[in-house]
Design a protein around this motif. Structure first.
Motif, PDB file in Angstrom:
ATOM      1  N   ASP A  67     -11.601   0.432  -3.259  1.00 15.03           N
ATOM      2  CA  ASP A  67     -11.146   1.401  -4.263  1.00 15.03           C
ATOM      3  C   ASP A  67     -10.164   2.414  -3.679  1.00 15.03           C
ATOM      4  OD1 ASP A  67     -12.752   0.185  -6.155  1.00 15.03           O
ATOM      5  OD2 ASP A  67     -14.264   1.782  -6.203  1.00 15.03           O
ATOM      6  N   ILE A  68     -10.460   2.921  -2.496  1.00 14.18           N
ATOM      7  CA  ILE A  68      -9.627   3.978  -1.916  1.00 14.18           C
ATOM      8  C   ILE A  68      -8.341   3.425  -1.316  1.00 14.18           C
ATOM      9  CG2 ILE A  68      -9.462   5.735  -0.097  1.00 14.18           C
ATOM     10  CD1 ILE A  68     -12.452   6.271  -0.505  1.00 14.18           C
ATOM     11  N   PHE A  69      -8.459   2.357  -0.538  1.00 13.32           N
ATOM     12  CA  PHE A  69      -7.314   1.868   0.232  1.00 13.32           C
ATOM     13  C   PHE A  69      -6.701   0.574  -0.302  1.00 13.32           C
ATOM     14  CE2 PHE A  69     -10.005   4.198   3.315  1.00 13.32           C
ATOM     15  CZ  PHE A  69      -9.127   5.229   3.594  1.00 13.32           C
ATOM     16  N   GLY A  70      -7.312  -0.013  -1.323  1.00 13.65           N
ATOM     17  CA  GLY A  70      -6.796  -1.269  -1.856  1.00 13.65           C
ATOM     18  C   GLY A  70      -6.930  -2.417  -0.869  1.00 13.65           C
ATOM     19  N   GLU A  71      -7.959  -2.353  -0.020  1.00 11.22           N
ATOM     20  CA  GLU A  71      -8.137  -3.371   1.012  1.00 11.22           C
ATOM     21  C   GLU A  71      -8.537  -4.712   0.410  1.00 11.22           C
ATOM     22  OE1 GLU A  71     -10.936  -1.924   3.933  1.00 11.22           O
ATOM     23  OE2 GLU A  71      -9.451  -0.553   4.797  1.00 11.22           O
ATOM     24  N   SER A  72      -8.149  -5.780   1.096  1.00 11.80           N
ATOM     25  CA  SER A  72      -8.601  -7.115   0.727  1.00 11.80           C
ATOM     26  C   SER A  72     -10.091  -7.215   1.026  1.00 11.80           C
ATOM     27  CB  SER A  72      -7.840  -8.175   1.532  1.00 11.80           C
ATOM     28  OG  SER A  72      -8.231  -8.109   2.905  1.00 11.80           O
ATOM     29  N   MET A  73     -10.721  -8.284   0.596  1.00 15.51           N
ATOM     30  CA  MET A  73     -12.143  -8.476   0.882  1.00 15.51           C
ATOM     31  C   MET A  73     -12.389  -8.504   2.389  1.00 15.51           C
ATOM     32  SD  MET A  73     -13.850  -8.503  -1.909  1.00 15.51           S
ATOM     33  CE  MET A  73     -15.398  -9.313  -1.592  1.00 15.51           C
ATOM     34  N   GLN A  74     -11.542  -9.224   3.132  1.00  7.42           N
ATOM     35  CA  GLN A  74     -11.715  -9.324   4.580  1.00  7.42           C
ATOM     36  C   GLN A  74     -11.516  -7.961   5.250  1.00  7.42           C
ATOM     37  OE1 GLN A  74     -12.780 -12.124   6.345  1.00  7.42           O
ATOM     38  NE2 GLN A  74     -13.059 -10.564   7.901  1.00  7.42           N
ATOM     39  N   GLU A  75     -10.484  -7.223   4.824  1.00  8.40           N
ATOM     40  CA  GLU A  75     -10.244  -5.891   5.389  1.00  8.40           C
ATOM     41  C   GLU A  75     -11.415  -4.955   5.094  1.00  8.40           C
ATOM     42  OE1 GLU A  75      -5.373  -5.660   5.078  1.00  8.40           O
ATOM     43  OE2 GLU A  75      -6.600  -5.230   3.307  1.00  8.40           O
ATOM     44  N   ALA A  76     -11.924  -5.006   3.862  1.00 10.37           N
ATOM     45  CA  ALA A  76     -13.057  -4.159   3.490  1.00 10.37           C
ATOM     46  C   ALA A  76     -14.307  -4.544   4.273  1.00 10.37           C
ATOM     47  CB  ALA A  76     -13.316  -4.244   1.987  1.00 10.37           C
ATOM     48  N   MET A  77     -14.479  -5.822   4.519  1.00 11.52           N
ATOM     49  CA  MET A  77     -15.620  -6.278   5.312  1.00 11.52           C
ATOM     50  C   MET A  77     -15.511  -5.748   6.744  1.00 11.52           C
ATOM     51  SD  MET A  77     -17.055 -10.177   5.854  1.00 11.52           S
ATOM     52  CE  MET A  77     -16.721 -10.507   4.141  1.00 11.52           C
ATOM     53  N   ASN A  78     -14.312  -5.815   7.309  1.00  6.52           N
ATOM     54  CA  ASN A  78     -14.094  -5.298   8.660  1.00  6.52           C
ATOM     55  C   ASN A  78     -14.305  -3.781   8.715  1.00  6.52           C
ATOM     56  OD1 ASN A  78     -13.478  -7.879   9.541  1.00  6.52           O
ATOM     57  ND2 ASN A  78     -11.270  -7.580   9.407  1.00  6.52           N
TER      58      ASN A  78
END
Length: 115
Positions: A67-78
């Protein structure tokens, strides 16, 4: 500058050139471009938070990063793994917004000190 407004990040960069008279007021929603973020970190330092409960919901944490950074699923997981393992650092505004959103999701965080 960087602000949090209604649960979203916003950045602004204002400059002028006394030699040529050009002035600029740039800004937008979302994470600040790298060079602006680097300036903010250099001038104001960073903040760091970590999750108090290591069993906190990874899915809720991932949602906050997406929500905050628009990260991909993999980025958010990391990002989630990093936050749970040793902490997450960023600008004061970014870290405060993450902490607020996690708290609203029932996930407590604590400061892990400035870097």
């Amino acid at each position: 500058m960087q602000i949090a407004d209604r649960g979203r990040l916003r950045w602004e960069f204002n400059w002028s050139c006394s030699n040529c008279g050009i002035e600029s007021d740039d800004g937008d929603w979302g994470q600040a471009p790298g060079f602006i973020r680097d300036l903010l970190l250099a001038e104001h330092g960073s903040s760091c938070i970590k999750v108090v409960d290591p069993d906190a919901s990874g899915a809720k944490i991932m949602k906050v990063f997406r929500d905050i950074f628009g990260e991909s699923m993999q980025e958010a997981m990391n990002s989630t793994r990093g936050l749970k393992a040793g902490g997450h650092s960023g600008t004061h505004v970014e870290v405060r917004l993450i902490a607020e959103k996690l708290d609203a999701s029932g996930i407590r965080v604590q400061s892990c000190g400035p870097e």
